[in-house]
Design a protein around this motif. Structure first.
Motif, PDB file in Angstrom:
ATOM      1  N   VAL A 160       0.942  -1.403  -0.037  1.00  0.00           N
ATOM      2  CA  VAL A 160      -0.040  -0.111   0.146  1.00  0.00           C
ATOM      3  C   VAL A 160       0.280   1.170  -0.015  1.00  0.00           C
ATOM      4  N   THR A 161       1.504   2.398  -0.867  1.00  0.00           N
ATOM      5  CA  THR A 161       1.183   3.081  -1.259  1.00  0.00           C
ATOM      6  C   THR A 161       1.903   4.138   0.048  1.00  0.00           C
ATOM      7  N   LEU A 397      -2.952  -5.249   4.326  1.00  0.00           N
ATOM      8  CA  LEU A 397      -1.324  -4.377   4.101  1.00  0.00           C
ATOM      9  C   LEU A 397      -0.743  -5.235   3.482  1.00  0.00           C
ATOM     10  N   GLY A 398      -0.900  -6.501   4.759  1.00  0.00           N
ATOM     11  CA  GLY A 398      -0.179  -8.454   4.451  1.00  0.00           C
ATOM     12  C   GLY A 398       1.292  -7.647   4.474  1.00  0.00           C
ATOM     13  N   SER A 439       0.880   2.282  12.735  1.00  0.00           N
ATOM     14  CA  SER A 439       0.167   3.494  12.646  1.00  0.00           C
ATOM     15  C   SER A 439      -1.061   3.290  11.546  1.00  0.00           C
ATOM     16  N   ALA A 440       0.058   3.107  10.031  1.00  0.00           N
ATOM     17  CA  ALA A 440      -1.105   2.995   9.387  1.00  0.00           C
ATOM     18  C   ALA A 440      -2.118   2.163   8.619  1.00  0.00           C
ATOM     19  N   LEU A 441      -2.210   1.412   9.787  1.00  0.00           N
ATOM     20  CA  LEU A 441      -2.910   0.422   9.347  1.00  0.00           C
ATOM     21  C   LEU A 441      -4.115   1.485  10.839  1.00  0.00           C
ATOM     22  N   VAL A 442      -4.266   2.053  11.011  1.00  0.00           N
ATOM     23  CA  VAL A 442      -5.497   2.245  12.399  1.00  0.00           C
ATOM     24  C   VAL A 442      -5.441   3.778  11.729  1.00  0.00           C
TER      25      VAL A 442
END
Length: 576
Positions: A160-161, A397-398, A439-442
């Motif tokens: 994911v960019t 995300l993986g 952080s990017a996930l949530v």
């Protein structure tokens, strides 16, 4: 076995290394999974016997030109495959190993008993085949398809960019001046760096993780659960979900009323649990998911497992994997209510493995967190002791290798929680890269922000593709002779039941292998497809399964399914 396998004694010997594990699994299943502990002396005797005898059944099937030195070398290779011996400086001189200060007799015997099927002998053999292909060895296939593990990016999933940009900016702050990065990503990077000592990702963080990220996690949980409050002090950032799970299992590792601690796990289960329970010398208490009703779970089965285990151990925790691994089911809310009430009535802490919560494909299924359901049930269930886990390795995300995750600890005794925190401080902190990934996930881009449209496009493309592959795998395998396949409602795997003909079962016994292991090795040697036998996850006695991921990109997955079809057709013709 195929001629390719028969011509490779070391491969057969590594396959036969699964015999002791498989026999133990079958034996326990035939006894209705009664929990028991193997004493260290028994474990050592078994391994000494293995080292000296090296499976006579396998030696008979080896080529007549195999020498004694090859046999000894294969013994060590087998142990390498099992993760029990890692030195490559082995020599045939008998006094070499006896001169070592560490030997099987004086190491922790739990290291010998533990197994982790996802990276077992089949995977070792798959790696060898890849090297053989690189050297030009002729095979009936030109590549190995690793369908054994949920490694998204290894199977071609694109990053994911937004996440990669956030990583780039936090680890190279000079890029904050670059016009190539969106302003919303820059704002998030500045917030993270501002919470770091020295404004550097190279510094230690608080042991529980960066406060700014933990607060973002609480906001995420509150959004997910419809406004139910969360507290950042209950959040611990971890190196993937696994360290968090192991920390809780370690916390409850204490005898109660003179009995060893027991941990209830679903069968089939993810091998992290069985491996960790064995490593810690605890007792695994198996409860069975109902395959006939889509791998559902009932209180009656939970109570049976609990009551039978009490004679040999003190059950302390209940593990639930939702969505399921390896089974791919999504628990209904009613099912979760049953589980919470059972845990409360029997004074068990719930370990809710919810790492696949974004991977729900079935239109009639919905993810409910255990925390939300417990809270909505009101007293006394609102106070149920619960730890839930999430990881950046799965979902959309993986990012398996970055090792990011968190656990939320709810309703623990404050004194116990303080001890957990103390234990975690000994590990200093989880990786800062993993914390950025969390952080990017949530805290993803919001509507109206520069990164939002691209983020949504990439996220939806990944989840849509996984949904299509889940349907493709289910539809294809359901058409195979002797297969029973439940729909893949969620997660990243299919776990079909395979009817293995009696002739094949006899052939497996002759090789000293469990039937599902025999089937998996023939598949690997014939088609290059690497799967994990069901015995590595647990299954009812007399049934045979395997786990395969749905992660290969669609074109490769179609190729894999066709190779699988050809193999299975020939297998049934050969052994029917």
């Amino acid at each position: 076995m195929s001629r390719l396998l028969l011509n490779k004694p070391s491969a057969i010997q590594r396959a036969a290394a699964t015999v002791s594990r498989t026999s133990a699994v079958v034996s326990v299943q035939q006894q209705k999974q009664q929990p028991c502990k193997i004493t260290p002396s028994v474990v050592i005797r078994r391994w000494k016997s293995f080292l000296h005898n090296n499976n006579s059944a396998v030696q008979k099937s080896a080529t007549a030109t195999a020498t004694a030195s090859l046999s000894q070398r294969s013994q060590v290779e087998t142990l390498n495959a099992r993760g029990s011996y890692t030195s490559r400086s082995y020599t045939s001189k008998s006094n070499t190993m006896s001169s070592k200060c560490l030997q099987l007799e004086n190491i922790n015997p739990n290291f010998i008993t533990m197994e982790y099927a996802v990276r077992g002998p089949l995977v070792v053999r798959a790696g060898e085949i890849e090297k053989e292909l690189e050297k030009g060895v002729k095979k009936p296939f030109d590549e190995v398809i690793r369908a054994n593990i949920g490694d998204c990016h290894a199977m071609g999933q694109k990053p994911v960019t937004f996440l990669r940009q956030l990583l780039a900016l936090t680890f190279e702050p000079r890029l904050l001046d670059s016009p190539e990065y969106p302003e919303d990503v820059k704002q998030r990077a500045r917030a993270i760096l501002g919470n770091c000592q020295g404004h550097s990702m190279g510094s230690y963080t608080d042991s529980a993780g960066l406060e700014v990220v933990r607060r973002q996690v609480t906001e995420y949980i509150e959004r997910r659960d419809g406004g139910i409050p969360a507290e950042y002090l209950n959040i611990y950032l971890t190196g993937g979900a696994s360290p968090g799970i192991k920390s809780i299992l370690s916390l409850i590792h204490a005898d109660v009323d003179g009995k060893p601690p027991g941990v209830m796990v679903p069968i089939p289960q993810y091998p992290l649990y069985s491996a960790t329970i064995a490593e810690y010398g605890m007792t695994k208490v198996d409860y069975y998911l109902d395959e006939e009703t889509g791998w559902s779970l009932g209180r009656k089965e939970l109570q049976r497992a609990f009551d039978e285990a009490k004679s040999t151990c003190s059950p302390r925790a209940l593990v639930v994997i939702n969505p399921g691994n390896p089974t791919g089911q999504v628990l209904t809310r009613d099912n979760i209510v049953e589980i919470i009430k059972f845990a409360h009535d029997n004074k068990l802490i719930i370990l809710a493995d919810e790492v696949y919560q974004d991977n729900v494909y079935d239109k009639n299924s919905k993810f409910y967190s255990f925390k939300r359901v417990a809270y909505e049930l009101g007293e006394p269930y609102r106070n149920q002791e619960l730890v839930s886990f999430l990881s950046t390795s799965k979902g959309y995300l993986g990012e398996c290798g970055i090792r990011g995750g968190y656990m939320e600890v709810v309703n623990l005794c404050p004194n116990v929680k303080a001890m957990l925190t103390k234990s975690i401080t000994a590990a200093l902190c989880s990786t800062t890269a993993g914390q950025v990934a969390v952080s990017a996930l949530v805290n993803p881009p919001k509507p109206g922000e520069p990164s939002y449209e691209l983020f949504q496009k990439e996220k939806n493309a990944t989840l849509t593709a996984l949904k299509e592959r889940a349907e493709l795998v289910h539809k294809t395998l359901s058409g195979f002779e002797g297969y029973k396949v439940n729909p893949v409602q969620g997660a990243m795997y299919v776990f079909p039941q395979v009817e293995i003909p009696p002739k094949a079962i006899e052939a497996a016994k002759a090789k000293g292998l469990a039937p599902d292991v025999f089937y998996a090795f023939e598949l690997l040697e014939t088609s290059g497809i690497c799967i994990v036998p069901g015995s590595g996850f647990g299954q009812r006695a007399g049934t045979y399964h395997f786990r395969s991921t749905i992660l290969p990109q669609t074109d490769k997955l179609k190729l894999m399914m066709e190779k699988f079809r050809v193999f299975h057709t020939e297998f049934m013709k050969k052994y029917k």
